[in-house]
Design a protein around this motif. Structure first.
Motif, PDB file in Angstrom:
ATOM      1  N   SER A  18     -22.861 -16.712   4.708  1.00 28.82           N
ATOM      2  CA  SER A  18     -23.759 -15.747   4.082  1.00 28.82           C
ATOM      3  C   SER A  18     -23.252 -14.331   4.353  1.00 28.82           C
ATOM      4  CB  SER A  18     -25.184 -15.917   4.611  1.00 28.82           C
ATOM      5  OG  SER A  18     -25.247 -15.617   5.978  1.00 28.82           O
ATOM      6  N   GLU A  19     -23.600 -13.424   3.470  1.00 23.03           N
ATOM      7  CA  GLU A  19     -23.179 -12.023   3.539  1.00 23.03           C
ATOM      8  C   GLU A  19     -21.722 -11.821   3.120  1.00 23.03           C
ATOM      9  OE1 GLU A  19     -25.457  -9.483   4.373  1.00 23.03           O
ATOM     10  OE2 GLU A  19     -26.878 -11.136   4.349  1.00 23.03           O
ATOM     11  N   THR A  20     -21.069 -12.850   2.575  1.00 23.94           N
ATOM     12  CA  THR A  20     -19.703 -12.704   2.092  1.00 23.94           C
ATOM     13  C   THR A  20     -19.710 -11.833   0.843  1.00 23.94           C
ATOM     14  OG1 THR A  20     -19.049 -14.876   2.945  1.00 23.94           O
ATOM     15  CG2 THR A  20     -17.669 -13.936   1.213  1.00 23.94           C
ATOM     16  N   LEU A  21     -18.807 -10.865   0.782  1.00 22.45           N
ATOM     17  CA  LEU A  21     -18.682 -10.021  -0.399  1.00 22.45           C
ATOM     18  C   LEU A  21     -17.843 -10.738  -1.456  1.00 22.45           C
ATOM     19  CD1 LEU A  21     -18.059  -6.569   1.306  1.00 22.45           C
ATOM     20  CD2 LEU A  21     -20.145  -7.325   0.154  1.00 22.45           C
ATOM     21  N   LEU A  22     -18.112 -10.439  -2.715  1.00 19.52           N
ATOM     22  CA  LEU A  22     -17.450 -11.125  -3.821  1.00 19.52           C
ATOM     23  C   LEU A  22     -15.924 -11.087  -3.736  1.00 19.52           C
ATOM     24  CD1 LEU A  22     -17.504 -12.661  -6.475  1.00 19.52           C
ATOM     25  CD2 LEU A  22     -17.860 -10.477  -7.642  1.00 19.52           C
ATOM     26  N   VAL A  36      -8.818 -11.563 -12.453  1.00 17.59           N
ATOM     27  CA  VAL A  36      -9.925 -12.402 -12.907  1.00 17.59           C
ATOM     28  C   VAL A  36     -11.073 -11.551 -13.449  1.00 17.59           C
ATOM     29  CG1 VAL A  36      -9.405 -14.295 -11.303  1.00 17.59           C
ATOM     30  CG2 VAL A  36     -11.041 -12.522 -10.626  1.00 17.59           C
ATOM     31  N   ALA A  37     -11.900 -12.190 -14.254  1.00 18.73           N
ATOM     32  CA  ALA A  37     -13.183 -11.642 -14.679  1.00 18.73           C
ATOM     33  C   ALA A  37     -14.246 -12.566 -14.104  1.00 18.73           C
ATOM     34  CB  ALA A  37     -13.273 -11.600 -16.197  1.00 18.73           C
ATOM     35  N   VAL A  38     -15.407 -12.016 -13.755  1.00 12.70           N
ATOM     36  CA  VAL A  38     -16.436 -12.802 -13.085  1.00 12.70           C
ATOM     37  C   VAL A  38     -17.771 -12.679 -13.817  1.00 12.70           C
ATOM     38  CG1 VAL A  38     -17.770 -13.099 -10.958  1.00 12.70           C
ATOM     39  CG2 VAL A  38     -15.346 -12.533 -10.826  1.00 12.70           C
ATOM     40  N   GLU A  39     -18.353 -13.857 -14.105  1.00 19.35           N
ATOM     41  CA  GLU A  39     -19.726 -13.927 -14.577  1.00 19.35           C
ATOM     42  C   GLU A  39     -20.561 -14.321 -13.366  1.00 19.35           C
ATOM     43  OE1 GLU A  39     -21.032 -15.846 -18.483  1.00 19.35           O
ATOM     44  OE2 GLU A  39     -21.772 -17.244 -16.948  1.00 19.35           O
ATOM     45  N   TYR A  40     -21.539 -13.501 -13.044  1.00 15.10           N
ATOM     46  CA  TYR A  40     -22.350 -13.681 -11.838  1.00 15.10           C
ATOM     47  C   TYR A  40     -23.785 -13.962 -12.259  1.00 15.10           C
ATOM     48  CZ  TYR A  40     -24.464 -12.399  -7.324  1.00 15.10           C
ATOM     49  OH  TYR A  40     -25.177 -12.408  -6.150  1.00 15.10           O
ATOM     50  N   GLU A  43     -24.326 -13.248 -16.038  1.00 14.51           N
ATOM     51  CA  GLU A  43     -23.974 -11.956 -16.616  1.00 14.51           C
ATOM     52  C   GLU A  43     -22.610 -11.507 -16.115  1.00 14.51           C
ATOM     53  OE1 GLU A  43     -26.832  -8.919 -16.820  1.00 14.51           O
ATOM     54  OE2 GLU A  43     -28.521 -10.297 -16.973  1.00 14.51           O
ATOM     55  N   ILE A  44     -21.843 -10.885 -17.028  1.00  7.85           N
ATOM     56  CA  ILE A  44     -20.546 -10.345 -16.623  1.00  7.85           C
ATOM     57  C   ILE A  44     -20.795  -9.250 -15.587  1.00  7.85           C
ATOM     58  CG2 ILE A  44     -18.505  -9.049 -17.380  1.00  7.85           C
ATOM     59  CD1 ILE A  44     -18.559 -11.921 -18.391  1.00  7.85           C
ATOM     60  N   LEU A  45     -20.099  -9.350 -14.463  1.00  8.20           N
ATOM     61  CA  LEU A  45     -20.252  -8.369 -13.393  1.00  8.20           C
ATOM     62  C   LEU A  45     -19.072  -7.408 -13.452  1.00  8.20           C
ATOM     63  CD1 LEU A  45     -21.961  -7.539 -10.941  1.00  8.20           C
ATOM     64  CD2 LEU A  45     -20.478  -8.980  -9.548  1.00  8.20           C
ATOM     65  N   HIS A  46     -19.363  -6.155 -13.746  1.00  8.06           N
ATOM     66  CA  HIS A  46     -18.302  -5.152 -13.824  1.00  8.06           C
ATOM     67  C   HIS A  46     -17.651  -4.969 -12.465  1.00  8.06           C
ATOM     68  CE1 HIS A  46     -19.120  -3.980 -17.942  1.00  8.06           C
ATOM     69  NE2 HIS A  46     -20.408  -4.149 -17.650  1.00  8.06           N
ATOM     70  N   ARG A  47     -16.359  -4.795 -12.492  1.00  3.13           N
ATOM     71  CA  ARG A  47     -15.544  -4.709 -11.282  1.00  3.13           C
ATOM     72  C   ARG A  47     -16.046  -3.630 -10.308  1.00  3.13           C
ATOM     73  NH1 ARG A  47     -10.653  -7.073 -10.663  1.00  3.13           N
ATOM     74  NH2 ARG A  47     -10.660  -7.578 -12.870  1.00  3.13           N
ATOM     75  N   GLN A  48     -16.618  -2.561 -10.804  1.00  4.07           N
ATOM     76  CA  GLN A  48     -17.078  -1.481  -9.923  1.00  4.07           C
ATOM     77  C   GLN A  48     -18.176  -1.940  -8.964  1.00  4.07           C
ATOM     78  OE1 GLN A  48     -18.297   1.130 -13.083  1.00  4.07           O
ATOM     79  NE2 GLN A  48     -20.467   0.801 -12.656  1.00  4.07           N
ATOM     80  N   TRP A  50     -18.259  -5.137  -7.619  1.00  2.66           N
ATOM     81  CA  TRP A  50     -17.809  -6.271  -6.814  1.00  2.66           C
ATOM     82  C   TRP A  50     -17.910  -6.001  -5.321  1.00  2.66           C
ATOM     83  CZ3 TRP A  50     -12.883  -8.949  -9.140  1.00  2.66           C
ATOM     84  CH2 TRP A  50     -13.178  -9.403 -10.432  1.00  2.66           C
ATOM     85  N   SER A  51     -17.470  -4.828  -4.886  1.00  2.00           N
ATOM     86  CA  SER A  51     -17.393  -4.550  -3.445  1.00  2.00           C
ATOM     87  C   SER A  51     -18.763  -4.446  -2.787  1.00  2.00           C
ATOM     88  CB  SER A  51     -16.586  -3.278  -3.181  1.00  2.00           C
ATOM     89  OG  SER A  51     -17.238  -2.168  -3.777  1.00  2.00           O
ATOM     90  N   GLU A  52     -19.831  -4.329  -3.579  1.00  2.00           N
ATOM     91  CA  GLU A  52     -21.174  -4.264  -2.998  1.00  2.00           C
ATOM     92  C   GLU A  52     -21.990  -5.527  -3.283  1.00  2.00           C
ATOM     93  OE1 GLU A  52     -23.464  -1.593  -6.299  1.00  2.00           O
ATOM     94  OE2 GLU A  52     -21.850  -0.634  -5.173  1.00  2.00           O
TER      95      GLU A  52
END
Length: 70
Positions: A18-22, A36-40, A43-48, A50-52
Protein backbone atom coordinates in the motif's frame (compact mmCIF):
# COMPACT_ATOMS: atom_id res chain seq x y z
CA UNK A 1 4.27 -0.87 8.37
CA UNK A 2 2.68 -0.97 4.92
CA UNK A 3 0.39 -3.86 4.07
CA UNK A 4 -0.18 -5.65 0.79
CA UNK A 5 -3.08 -4.63 -1.42
CA UNK A 6 -4.72 -6.35 -4.40
CA UNK A 7 -5.36 -4.66 -7.74
CA UNK A 8 -6.08 -5.55 -11.35
CA UNK A 9 -3.52 -4.78 -14.07
CA UNK A 10 -4.56 -5.58 -17.63
CA UNK A 11 -7.19 -7.97 -16.26
CA UNK A 12 -4.76 -9.90 -14.06
CA UNK A 13 -4.67 -9.84 -10.27
CA UNK A 14 -1.50 -8.28 -8.88
CA UNK A 15 -0.41 -7.22 -5.42
CA UNK A 16 1.81 -4.44 -4.15
CA UNK A 17 2.59 -2.62 -0.94
CA UNK A 18 0.00 0.00 0.00
CA UNK A 19 1.04 3.61 -0.64
CA UNK A 20 2.98 2.56 -3.77
CA UNK A 21 3.12 5.38 -6.32
CA UNK A 22 2.08 4.62 -9.90
CA UNK A 23 5.54 5.07 -11.53
CA UNK A 24 7.07 2.71 -8.94
CA UNK A 25 4.38 0.09 -9.57
CA UNK A 26 4.91 0.29 -13.33
CA UNK A 27 8.63 -0.33 -12.88
CA UNK A 28 7.97 -3.23 -10.48
CA UNK A 29 5.75 -4.81 -13.14
CA UNK A 30 8.45 -4.44 -15.82
CA UNK A 31 6.98 -1.50 -17.73
CA UNK A 32 9.04 1.47 -18.85
CA UNK A 33 6.96 4.40 -17.53
CA UNK A 34 8.13 6.59 -20.42
CA UNK A 35 6.68 4.18 -22.99
CA UNK A 36 3.19 3.47 -21.66
CA UNK A 37 -0.23 5.05 -21.33
CA UNK A 38 -2.33 4.24 -18.27
CA UNK A 39 -6.07 3.95 -17.76
CA UNK A 40 -6.73 4.22 -14.02
CA UNK A 41 -10.11 3.00 -12.78
CA UNK A 42 -11.70 3.55 -16.18
CA UNK A 43 -10.17 6.91 -17.08
CA UNK A 44 -6.99 7.89 -18.90
CA UNK A 45 -4.60 9.26 -16.28
CA UNK A 46 -2.49 12.12 -17.60
CA UNK A 47 1.20 11.68 -16.96
CA UNK A 48 1.40 14.87 -14.87
CA UNK A 49 -0.63 13.13 -12.13
CA UNK A 50 1.33 9.86 -12.04
CA UNK A 51 3.84 10.95 -9.38
CA UNK A 52 1.04 11.81 -6.93
CA UNK A 53 -1.18 8.77 -7.65
CA UNK A 54 -0.98 6.20 -4.85
CA UNK A 55 -2.25 2.74 -5.71
CA UNK A 56 -5.17 1.66 -3.52
CA UNK A 57 -6.78 -1.69 -2.83
CA UNK A 58 -9.14 -2.68 -5.66
CA UNK A 59 -7.74 -0.26 -8.26
CA UNK A 60 -8.03 -1.29 -11.91
CA UNK A 61 -5.27 -0.35 -14.34
CA UNK A 62 -4.96 -0.91 -18.06
CA UNK A 63 -1.39 -0.32 -19.22
CA UNK A 64 -0.77 0.08 -22.94
CA UNK A 65 2.73 0.05 -24.37
CA UNK A 66 3.43 2.72 -26.97
CA UNK A 67 4.94 1.21 -30.11
CA UNK A 68 6.63 3.28 -32.78
CA UNK A 69 6.85 2.36 -36.40
CA UNK A 70 5.27 2.98 -39.68
Amino acid sequence: MNSKIILQVNGETQSCVSETLLPELLQQLGFNPRLVAVEYNGEILHRQFWSETKIENGDRLEVVTIVGGG
